[in-house]
Scaffold this active site. Structure first.
Site, PDB file in Angstrom:
ATOM      1  N   HIS A 596      -6.266  -0.085  -8.499  1.00 32.07           N
ATOM      2  CA  HIS A 596      -6.625   0.325  -7.148  1.00 32.07           C
ATOM      3  C   HIS A 596      -7.935   1.110  -7.250  1.00 32.07           C
ATOM      4  O   HIS A 596      -8.235   1.723  -8.269  1.00 32.07           O
ATOM      5  CB  HIS A 596      -5.494   1.210  -6.606  1.00 32.07           C
ATOM      6  N   ASP A 672      -0.872   5.703 -13.477  1.00 37.45           N
ATOM      7  CA  ASP A 672      -0.805   5.663 -12.012  1.00 37.45           C
ATOM      8  C   ASP A 672       0.504   4.974 -11.623  1.00 37.45           C
ATOM      9  O   ASP A 672       0.624   3.754 -11.707  1.00 37.45           O
ATOM     10  CB  ASP A 672      -2.020   4.902 -11.473  1.00 37.45           C
ATOM     11  N   GLN A 675       2.862   2.667  -7.473  1.00 36.87           N
ATOM     12  CA  GLN A 675       3.641   1.490  -7.096  1.00 36.87           C
ATOM     13  C   GLN A 675       4.960   1.372  -7.843  1.00 36.87           C
ATOM     14  O   GLN A 675       5.880   0.705  -7.361  1.00 36.87           O
ATOM     15  CB  GLN A 675       2.806   0.221  -7.334  1.00 36.87           C
ATOM     16  N   CYS A 836      -7.724  -2.646  -1.467  1.00 37.74           N
ATOM     17  CA  CYS A 836      -8.453  -1.642  -2.258  1.00 37.74           C
ATOM     18  C   CYS A 836      -8.544  -2.053  -3.730  1.00 37.74           C
ATOM     19  O   CYS A 836      -8.473  -1.205  -4.631  1.00 37.74           O
ATOM     20  CB  CYS A 836      -7.779  -0.270  -2.132  1.00 37.74           C
TER      21      CYS A 836
END
Length: 878
Positions: A596, A672, A675, A836
């Site tokens: 992203h 990250d 999700q 994105c």
């Protein structure tokens, strides 16, 4: 104007046999007469409950009177139920239901007197005994007179000087209708078997023509079926279609059907399509459906039908719609294409039949029938449908109180919430959004205010409503853990926003369940205060709960040993790492093409400090190129920043392998998890990362919340100020320990506390259970979309290495157009565009991006099937 086919405005009657006829001739050969019917010209037999009602009303007014076995009801207009009662081929009276008084009445017609006068033992008013009448000169019929003795209000028989008629008593006065001599009359009293026998020729013609219509169109599409509702009309059509050679039939269970109907459908060997939406969840947002606002049909019928037809393909569907069922069907043609589901060609072989023909045909064929008709229901369908009469709903209250109590409770609560009068519920005014003239007249006569647009005028919300709402909030609880496999039904009640939409944009933002919303409200209403800088009771409560929320979130990711910082979102957390490490020229960061923008742009911005960036690619199955990553790390990389799961492709990265590579080379690892956190269990000790970031708004938490977990306090605080210091002197300051060091200023206290409730909610369900549920849904969606011509799916092949995020494109359709069509035509909300992730889109040669469907724990199989069906329609160019 309703379409009125020839001969349908009248009923034929054979006086010799004393039976109704559906054609111009009787089997006995006698001459028949015509009886003018009232609009909409539909009539039906009086069944067991109808006969019992008529007998009881007659007995109440006139004593025990005989009643012919064959009685017909001609539906007419009125405030609620209004039937012209036909017996012996004459008008017998008018049967009506008053929705305000909640009772039936039967006003007899003068034509009934020859049959009932000899047997009446009460309810007869002798006008000669009334002084005011005896002194009256001139015509009596049509006049109003005071009564000398008390007589109950209602219809009465009037006698005066050997003439008889009927009258209406109201408030001690009688209004007399026309008087005339009356001679007692008797006629044969046949039963319905005789009626069938006398109509056999006409019934054979009806059957022959209907079967001919079905056979005429049976091959217009590749397959044929019957739409079965469990009512009399669809029962007749099912019988006819099977004679024509069609065996396949389906019934859509809306979830608010009466149990007798579902049992009857099952007994007929009809396929039952299970409900596609939750009415009681949708109604909390949309409000009660109305006759002029049938939003429920799309959710409960058209959506499941779309799913069914996606599997069936183009088909001919035989249906039981008739001209006289409703004004909307008055112009119904023999065939019509379903505008909501163009694959379906509807054929209406009994469109010219009245209810009388339907009943006679079914009785002639000795076909089984839904038992609810004999119990007094005229309309079979959803028990709380706005098209149901209030008179029928009164019967349902007696038959199924558990069902009606739930609906009544909702209507009362909705009226209170919106400041509507009690009449909204008690008189059935909820059945219209804009009241029709007959209901406006009732409101005007009884002082119920109506707006200029004919909606009910709302008063200010009452204190009672406020109390009820507060009580409801206090009793809400998060979903409890269960041992069996997870089903969304366990939690969907906690997401009233879902209602009548299919929400598949959870990768962007998910919804918050009621306990999370209530936590926010409770903070604002009960103990709103700053944290960590006061001693009064409110700040102590807020500080304790805010601290406890950090503990909950840390436990959620297995990070009790590290530092859990609350941020605005995952983007904020990643930027804190990018800005908090002391970079020097020559440092390098490695990331991936999957990222992203939030996990790409902060590292590119470090170029001004002389920091380099390596972007690692993926293979044909979208899996990360581990060899390239290891080569980059071995060449000297200070930090690897990688997504745990792609927000475009749904593929997960091999974090354990990446962590091993990083450890071997002394490289920091940032994961990250924006999700992955909503979809699978996370444990930082197993993941082996140094930093973990995710957003609150994707895990059922509030917007404006996020998390940065750190194994050690390696970062310099990016923001300085109040709340992040232990001590401040004229020369400098000592930063606080723990998360406080990184949360300068007044934080989002309510949001942080509610985020703690969100992770409690997910934990109560069980992240393993959510993971397995979404794996099943993802496999179902990928398989369904992959089977469609013109649709390309972008998803990993390995079920264990993906989450509930699936991207796809439709040949010749821009992703934005596809998303708009899904919203407008199927109420499905998805994301379209680059998500994105433009570098990834360039890599995949997708300049316009993709359509993305992303799931959550509350997503159902039916919603996945509806998406596949809707995409199929778009791909076919419909």
């Amino acid at each position: 104007m309703i379409r009125e086919p020839a001969v349908k405005k009248v009923l034929y009657w054979c006086d010799q046999c004393n039976v109704p006829l559906i054609g111009r001739t009787c089997a006995c050969g006698a001459r028949v007469r015509e009886i003018a019917l009232l609009q909409p010209y539909d009539l039906r037999p009086a069944l067991a409950a109808d006969m019992a009602l008529i007998r009881s009303l007659l007995a109440e007014r006139f004593g025990d009177l005989p009643l012919q076995k064959v009685v017909l009801l001609n539906k007419t207009g009125g405030a609620d139920r209004a039937d012209l009662v036909i017996a012996h081929g004459d008008r017998f009276g008018w049967l009506t239901f008053d929705p305000v008084a909640r009772k039936f009445s039967l006003d007899i017609a003068p034509e009934a007197l020859p049959y009932i006068l000899p047997y009446a033992t009460r309810g007869v008013v002798d006008l000669e005994a009334e002084a005011a009448v005896s002194a009256h000169k001139g015509r009596i019929g049509g006049k109003r007179f005071p009564l000398k003795s008390p007589v109950p209000d209602g219809t009465v028989i009037v006698s005066y000087k050997n003439r008889f008629g009927t009258g209406i008593v109201r408030d001690g006065q009688i209004r007399v209708k026309e008087l005339a001599p009356v001679s007692p009359r008797t006629r044969p009293d046949p039963d319905w078997d005789v009626v069938i026998e006398k109509n056999r020729y006409h019934l054979k013609n009806l059957e022959r023509n209907a079967i001919r219509t079905i056979k005429k169109h049976i091959n217009d599409r590749p397959c044929a079926n019957v739409s079965f509702s469990g009512g009399k009309d669809s029962t007749a059509v099912l019988h006819l279609a099977r004679k024509a050679g069609i065996d396949k039939a389906f019934f859509i269970d809306t979830g608010i059907e009466l149990p007798e109907t579902v049992e009857f459908v099952a007994s007929q060997g009809v396929e039952i399509i299970r409900k596609g939406g939750d009415f009681f969840q949708a109604v909390e947002k949309a409000g009660p459906p109305g006759k002029d606002n049938r939003w429920c049909c799309k959710l409960l019928k058209l959506h499941p039908l779309k799913i069914y037809l996606a599997e069936t393909g183009p088909c001919v569907t035989i249906q039981g719609n008739r001209w006289y069922e409703s004004w909307n069907r008055a112009e119904l043609d023999e065939t019509s294409q379903n505008p909501a589901n163009p694959m379906q060609l509807n054929v209406s072989p009994i469109r010219s039949w009245r209810a009388l023909e339907v009943y006679l045909y079914l009785w002639w064929q000795e076909a089984p029938m839904n038992p609810l008709y004999e119990k007094g229901l005229e309309r079979i369908g959803c028990y709380l449908c706005p098209a149901v009469l209030e008179s029928e709903y009164e019967d349902l209250r007696r038959m199924h109180p558990a069902l009606t109590d739930r609906w009544d409770e909702f209507l009362i609560r909705w009226a209170e919430k919106n400041g509507l009068p009690d009449a909204y519920h008690r008189w059935g005014l909820w059945r219209w959004r804009a009241l029709p003239p007959k209901m406006r007249e009732i409101c005007r006569d009884r002082g119920i205010p109506v707006n200029e647009d004919f909606t009910l005028k709302a008063a200010p919300v009452t204190k009672r409503a406020e109390v009820a709402t507060t009580k409801a909030i206090k009793t809400r609880e998060p979903a409890a853990p269960a041992k069996n496999e997870f089903t969304p039904d366990e939690i969907r009640k906690d997401f009233p926003i879902l209602g009548d939409i299919v929400y598949l944009d959870n990768a962007a933002t998910s919804f918050s369940p009621e306990p999370v919303v209530e936590a926010l409200v409770e903070f604002e209403h009960r103990y709103r205060a700053n944290v960590g800088r006061g001693v009064h009771r409110l700040t102590r409560i807020a500080t304790q709960r805010y601290w406890h929320a950090h503990e909950k979130v840390a436990r959620f990711v297995g990070g009790e040993a590290g530092i859990t910082v609350f941020t605005k979102n995952a983007t904020d957390a990643i930027n804190m790492v990018a800005q908090g490490l002391s970079w020097k020229p020559g440092d390098r960061v490695a990331t991936t093409i999957l990222e992203h923008h939030s996990n790409l742009l902060p590292w590119r911005a470090l170029a001004k400090h002389g920091v380099g960036l390596d972007v690692i690619g993926i293979d044909a199955d979208y899996a990360l190129d581990l060899a390239a990553l290891e080569k980059a790390v071995a060449g000297g990389v200070r930090l690897v920043a990688v997504s745990h799961a792609s927000n475009v492709l749904g593929v997960t990265t091999p974090v354990a392998e990446i962590a091993r590579i990083c450890r071997e080379h002394g490289t920091l690892l940032l994961l990250d998890a924006a999700q992955s956190a909503p979809h699978m269990p996370l444990d930082v000790s197993d993941l082996g990362c140094d930093f973990l970031c995710f957003s609150g708004h994707k895990i059922f938490g509030p917007t404006g919340t996020g998390v940065l977990w750190m194994r050690e306090a390696l970062l310099e605080p990016p923001v300085l100020g109040g709340g992040m210091v232990e001590n401040v002197t004229a020369e400098g300051f000592v930063p606080a320990d723990g998360y406080q060091r990184y949360e300068a200023g007044t934080p989002n206290v309510g949001g942080g506390i509610a985020l703690g409730v969100a992770v409690d909610y997910l934990s109560a369900i069980g992240m393993d259970r959510i993971r397995r549920h979404e794996e099943r849904l993802t496999a179902r969606l990928i398989a369904g979309l992959s089977a469609l011509d013109g649709v390309t799916v972008y998803a990993g092949r390995k079920p264990g290495s993906r989450i509930g995020v699936v991207s796809f494109t439709i040949d010749g359709v821009h992703p934005q157009e596809a998303a708009q069509l899904l919203d407008e035509e199927a109420d499905i909300l998805v994301r379209s565009g680059h998500h994105c992730c433009q570098p990834l889109m360039e890599h995949l040669n997708l300049p316009n991006g993709t359509v993305r469907a992303s799931m959550a724990a509350f997503t159902t199989e039916q919603e996945i099937d509806l998406l596949v069906a809707a995409v199929d329609e778009i791909s076919r160019g419909r």
